[in-house]
Design a protein around this motif. Structure first.
Motif, PDB file in Angstrom:
ATOM      1  N   GLU A 151       0.815  -1.243   0.098  1.00 19.06           N
ATOM      2  CA  GLU A 151       0.056   0.068  -0.082  1.00 19.06           C
ATOM      3  C   GLU A 151       0.645   1.236   0.020  1.00 19.06           C
ATOM      4  O   GLU A 151       0.396   2.190  -0.625  1.00 19.06           O
ATOM      5  CB  GLU A 151      -0.970  -0.043   1.091  1.00 19.06           C
ATOM      6  CG  GLU A 151      -2.150  -0.963   1.010  1.00 19.06           C
ATOM      7  CD  GLU A 151      -2.760  -1.047   2.217  1.00 19.06           C
ATOM      8  OE1 GLU A 151      -2.833  -0.318   3.254  1.00 19.06           O
ATOM      9  OE2 GLU A 151      -3.745  -1.734   2.590  1.00 19.06           O
ATOM     10  N   GLU A 152       2.115   1.281   0.887  1.00 14.64           N
ATOM     11  CA  GLU A 152       2.915   2.378   0.906  1.00 14.64           C
ATOM     12  C   GLU A 152       3.717   2.272  -0.323  1.00 14.64           C
ATOM     13  O   GLU A 152       4.413   3.447  -0.405  1.00 14.64           O
ATOM     14  CB  GLU A 152       3.672   2.573   2.193  1.00 14.64           C
ATOM     15  CG  GLU A 152       2.852   2.285   3.569  1.00 14.64           C
ATOM     16  CD  GLU A 152       2.333   3.634   3.898  1.00 14.64           C
ATOM     17  OE1 GLU A 152       3.069   4.508   3.616  1.00 14.64           O
ATOM     18  OE2 GLU A 152       1.461   3.916   4.401  1.00 14.64           O
ATOM     19  N   GLY A 153       3.887   1.326  -1.207  1.00 15.20           N
ATOM     20  CA  GLY A 153       4.929   1.269  -2.247  1.00 15.20           C
ATOM     21  C   GLY A 153       6.454   1.538  -1.729  1.00 15.20           C
ATOM     22  O   GLY A 153       7.223   1.977  -2.374  1.00 15.20           O
ATOM     23  N   GLU A 154       6.547   0.779  -0.453  1.00 18.23           N
ATOM     24  CA  GLU A 154       7.509   0.732   0.054  1.00 18.23           C
ATOM     25  C   GLU A 154       8.253  -0.609  -0.026  1.00 18.23           C
ATOM     26  O   GLU A 154       7.613  -1.783   0.057  1.00 18.23           O
ATOM     27  CB  GLU A 154       7.716   1.053   1.464  1.00 18.23           C
ATOM     28  CG  GLU A 154       7.355   2.521   1.674  1.00 18.23           C
ATOM     29  CD  GLU A 154       8.343   3.411   1.582  1.00 18.23           C
ATOM     30  OE1 GLU A 154       9.550   3.020   1.319  1.00 18.23           O
ATOM     31  OE2 GLU A 154       8.118   4.910   1.916  1.00 18.23           O
ATOM     32  N   ASN A 155       9.774  -0.967   0.403  1.00 18.59           N
ATOM     33  CA  ASN A 155      10.387  -2.196   0.495  1.00 18.59           C
ATOM     34  C   ASN A 155       9.604  -2.915   1.833  1.00 18.59           C
ATOM     35  O   ASN A 155       9.634  -2.104   2.759  1.00 18.59           O
ATOM     36  CB  ASN A 155      11.895  -1.930   0.567  1.00 18.59           C
ATOM     37  CG  ASN A 155      12.498  -3.301   0.609  1.00 18.59           C
ATOM     38  OD1 ASN A 155      12.442  -4.215   1.313  1.00 18.59           O
ATOM     39  ND2 ASN A 155      13.555  -3.194  -0.615  1.00 18.59           N
ATOM     40  N   ILE A 156       9.433  -3.869   1.930  1.00 15.11           N
ATOM     41  CA  ILE A 156       9.131  -4.859   3.319  1.00 15.11           C
ATOM     42  C   ILE A 156      10.045  -4.389   4.320  1.00 15.11           C
ATOM     43  O   ILE A 156       9.748  -4.535   5.336  1.00 15.11           O
ATOM     44  CB  ILE A 156       8.742  -6.203   2.765  1.00 15.11           C
ATOM     45  CG1 ILE A 156       8.352  -6.968   3.925  1.00 15.11           C
ATOM     46  CG2 ILE A 156      10.093  -7.069   2.490  1.00 15.11           C
ATOM     47  CD1 ILE A 156       6.823  -6.584   4.404  1.00 15.11           C
ATOM     48  N   THR A 158      12.075  -1.870   4.618  1.00 18.67           N
ATOM     49  CA  THR A 158      11.858  -0.428   5.451  1.00 18.67           C
ATOM     50  C   THR A 158      10.410  -0.489   6.216  1.00 18.67           C
ATOM     51  O   THR A 158      10.519  -0.071   7.330  1.00 18.67           O
ATOM     52  CB  THR A 158      11.345   0.381   4.168  1.00 18.67           C
ATOM     53  OG1 THR A 158      12.341   0.373   3.107  1.00 18.67           O
ATOM     54  CG2 THR A 158      11.110   1.836   4.694  1.00 18.67           C
ATOM     55  N   ILE A 159       9.336  -1.326   5.850  1.00 22.21           N
ATOM     56  CA  ILE A 159       8.371  -1.409   6.880  1.00 22.21           C
ATOM     57  C   ILE A 159       8.857  -2.142   8.151  1.00 22.21           C
ATOM     58  O   ILE A 159       8.374  -1.773   9.098  1.00 22.21           O
ATOM     59  CB  ILE A 159       6.968  -2.249   5.973  1.00 22.21           C
ATOM     60  CG1 ILE A 159       6.652  -1.254   4.928  1.00 22.21           C
ATOM     61  CG2 ILE A 159       5.956  -2.218   7.178  1.00 22.21           C
ATOM     62  CD1 ILE A 159       6.397   0.118   5.310  1.00 22.21           C
ATOM     63  N   ILE A 160       9.364  -3.252   7.983  1.00 23.62           N
ATOM     64  CA  ILE A 160       9.885  -4.107   9.118  1.00 23.62           C
ATOM     65  C   ILE A 160      10.654  -3.109  10.131  1.00 23.62           C
ATOM     66  O   ILE A 160      10.555  -3.159  11.217  1.00 23.62           O
ATOM     67  CB  ILE A 160      10.639  -5.268   8.767  1.00 23.62           C
ATOM     68  CG1 ILE A 160       9.638  -6.305   7.934  1.00 23.62           C
ATOM     69  CG2 ILE A 160      11.173  -6.024   9.767  1.00 23.62           C
ATOM     70  CD1 ILE A 160      10.483  -7.616   7.297  1.00 23.62           C
ATOM     71  N   SER A 161      11.713  -2.377   9.568  1.00 22.89           N
ATOM     72  CA  SER A 161      12.461  -1.344  10.266  1.00 22.89           C
ATOM     73  C   SER A 161      11.764  -0.287  10.942  1.00 22.89           C
ATOM     74  O   SER A 161      11.740  -0.422  12.078  1.00 22.89           O
ATOM     75  CB  SER A 161      13.404  -0.667   9.323  1.00 22.89           C
ATOM     76  OG  SER A 161      14.302   0.165   9.905  1.00 22.89           O
ATOM     77  N   ARG A 162      10.590   0.033  10.433  1.00 25.45           N
ATOM     78  CA  ARG A 162       9.744   1.160  11.066  1.00 25.45           C
ATOM     79  C   ARG A 162       8.808   0.396  12.292  1.00 25.45           C
ATOM     80  O   ARG A 162       8.897   1.181  13.319  1.00 25.45           O
ATOM     81  CB  ARG A 162       8.739   1.525  10.032  1.00 25.45           C
ATOM     82  CG  ARG A 162       9.266   2.600   8.812  1.00 25.45           C
ATOM     83  CD  ARG A 162       8.252   2.992   8.123  1.00 25.45           C
ATOM     84  NE  ARG A 162       9.062   3.944   6.904  1.00 25.45           N
ATOM     85  CZ  ARG A 162       8.528   4.449   5.878  1.00 25.45           C
ATOM     86  NH1 ARG A 162       7.233   3.984   5.301  1.00 25.45           N
ATOM     87  NH2 ARG A 162       9.042   5.040   5.062  1.00 25.45           N
TER      88      ARG A 162
END
Length: 183
Positions: A151-156, A158-162
Motif C-alpha cells: 500500500e505504501e509502495g515501500e520495500n518490506i 523498510t516497513i519491518i524497520s519502521r
C-alpha cells in the motif's frame, strides 16, 4: 421433519454426548470447562419430567448447550490483569489482548485499559508519522507488513524497520505499566 423422540436420558446421553462435548470444546479453551458445561447440560436435561414432549431433542440440547457456554463466559470471575499482557517469544510486549478485553464485569480492568490506551496514544504520538502508521496498521488493524509495504509502495524491509523502531519505543515507554502489572 422432527427427529425420532428419545425415550430416556440414557439414550440421549449415548446419542448426543460425544458430539456435544466436541461442540463445547470448540467454543471454550479448557477441556475441564467443557466437561463442566456438559455436566450442567445433562443436569438440566435430567430435570425434565418427560423427554418425549420435546419436538426435537437435538435442537433443544444444542440450544441449552449454547446458553450454558454463554453463561460460563459471564460467570468467569474477574480475570487478573496479568492474564492479558504477556511477552511473546521475541520478548515483545503483547498488549492487544488487554486493549480488546471485555471489561464489563471488571472495573479494575476498565480503569487499566483506559489508562493504557491513553499512554499508548501518547507514546504513538511521539513516533514519526510513518512508524506510527505502520504500528497501528499492523497491530491494531491486523494488516500484514507485506500489505502495508504494498500500500505504501515501500520495500518490506523498510516497513519491518519502521515497525521495529516503533515497538522499541513503545516497549520503553510502556514498560512501567507492564512492571505495575507484575508487582
Amino acid at each position: 421433519m422432527a427427529e425420532k423422540k428419545s425415550a430416556s436420558i440414557t439414550e440421549v446421553v449415548k446419542n448426543y454426548g460425544s458430539q456435544l462435548l466436541r461442540f463445547i470444546n470448540s467454543k471454550v479453551a479448557k477441556t475441564e470447562d467443557a466437561e463442566d458445561i456438559l455436566q450442567e447440560v445433562w443436569f438440566q436435561t435430567s430435570r425434565l419430567t418427560n423427554l418425549n414432549e420435546l419436538e426435537n431433542v437435538g435442537a433443544w440440547l444444542y440450544s441449552v448447550t449454547r446458553n450454558k457456554i454463554i453463561d460460563s463466559y459471564r460467570k468467569k470471575k474477574s480475570e487478573s490483569l496479568e492474564d492479558f499482557v504477556y511477552q511473546d517469544e521475541d520478548g515483545e510486549l503483547n498488549v492487544k489482548d488487554i486493549l480488546l478485553a471485555d471489561d464489563s464485569n471488571n472495573p479494575e480492568l476498565g480503569v487499566f485499559k483506559e489508562m493504557f490506551w491513553n499512554e499508548l496514544m501518547k507514546a504513538l504520538d511521539e513516533l514519526p508519522e510513518k512508524q506510527k502508521r505502520v504500528y497501528i496498521q499492523n497491530e491494531l488493524e491486523d494488516k500484514t507488513l507485506q500489505e502495508i509495504a504494498d500500500e505504501e509502495g515501500e520495500n518490506i524491509k523498510t516497513i519491518i524497520s519502521r515497525k521495529s523502531y516503533a515497538v522499541k519505543h513503545l516497549r520503553k515507554r510502556l514498560q512501567s505499566l507492564y512492571d505495575d502489572l507484575n508487582d
